[in-house]
Design an enzyme around this catalytic site. Sequence first.
Site: not given
Lengths: 402, 86
Positions: A162, A294, A305, A326, A331, A390
Amino acid sequence: MKRVVITGAGTINALGQNVPDTLEAMREGRCGIGPLEMRDTDRLAIRIGGQVKGFDPEEVFNRQQIALYDRYTQFTLIAAEEAIRQSGLTFEGELANRSGVVLGTSGGGLTTQDENYRAVYEEGKNRVHPFVVPKLMNNAACSHVSMQYNIKGPSFTVASACASSNHAMGQAFWFVRSGMAPVMVTGGSESMLCFGGIKAWEGLRVMSKDGCRPFSATRNGMVQGEGAGIFVFEEYEHAKARGAEIIAEVAGFAMSSDAADIVMPSKQGAARAISGALADAGLDRERIGYINAHGTGTAANDKTECAAVADVFGTHADELMISSTKSMHGHCIGGTGAVELLSCIMALRDGVIAPTIGYEEPDPECALDCVPNEAREAKVGAALSNAFAFGGLNAVLVLKAA
Amino acid sequence: MNVKDKVVEIIAEQAVLEPSDVKMDHTLEDLGIDSLGLVESIFAIEEAFDISVPFNANDPSESDFDISSVAKIVEGVERLVAEQHA
């Protein structure tokens, strides 16, 4: 060190098939997430996504091109065309030799893999089309941009799930800042919305069945999107000398690795990337007015976050705005940072902050101003774009107003 | 459709020409078909006739399949169809 500016931007995603349409959708807080249109959805547990609809590749590409372009490459070329056209650059001679293309993707030609595994395993076919390999490879999109525009310098693809496109744009930034390249075409693309792609994500059980609601107490997971964002990063004096329109300045970049867990995010890793990017840009934290989060809409990401932002910014965390687009386009995995950079550009250039839509209820663990549901007008001089992948690979960019 | 007409149709599609423009003494080079186009044509031929063509893209001249002209390709396909569907 050279200064680096953005002189072209292009995109295709669930919100729009170019930058103006996408920014308009973000301003209006429109949701691009809806029912997935693909075969065998009755066998899927997750049936929503931020799919690019109303897009017919045959209107854009000829038969020979389609034979070679996976959907993620098609997205890349459409976005690259818009970005390079806006920049007004033509790559010839020394400029062509020294300029490059660095793109991010996570799954590359996953749709091609999915279709051809189906052909050999499910349908029992014993041969596949000869272009399967050149279509599925993760550098296909990068190579086609290079070929199409005669860009002959440093070119490669970056894969960090990502964070892929943020890592890619960080490399492009460095190439231009160091003087190695006058121009870099950069960004990322992803098209994982195929049956196998969705099935794989279903397996992790982090996907929402009903919507992406970052920072809201009612959030219940992420929603996949697809698309591309492509930018032209250019050395400031080069852009100025030719009278190019400067969209924004790329001021800093940093990355970090959590070195901790293959899926769970780390506050410390994220905070190190954010503070590293600020230091790289030479900006006091108080200068940051907007953060494109994010903000995946998972329980773990959003609270981690917010904690990282609170740690780095201290009391200024309560002053700045942080939103997750998003919620609107889903995403876009390896292309997501690039699509999301558009919201930073809109904040800096147009003074419009994209909202986090789908916001229903405050979560005390995400107690920041996430610009709920409606866009806001605000003058912002500098913005951050976060990507935390990830595997714990973090990449943060800092943009300044032109 | 006989073997010859079908092969010509596949080659013509690859060359973006009308089948009537493809002559039996044409080479693939005459028709503007490059190495990637050749591999794609071989695949289309295999699919159309359900045959396996012994063609090695590393060194086409070493293959047991003659691609030096449209006529040779048609001959080769006719032979393979006869052998493999016998």
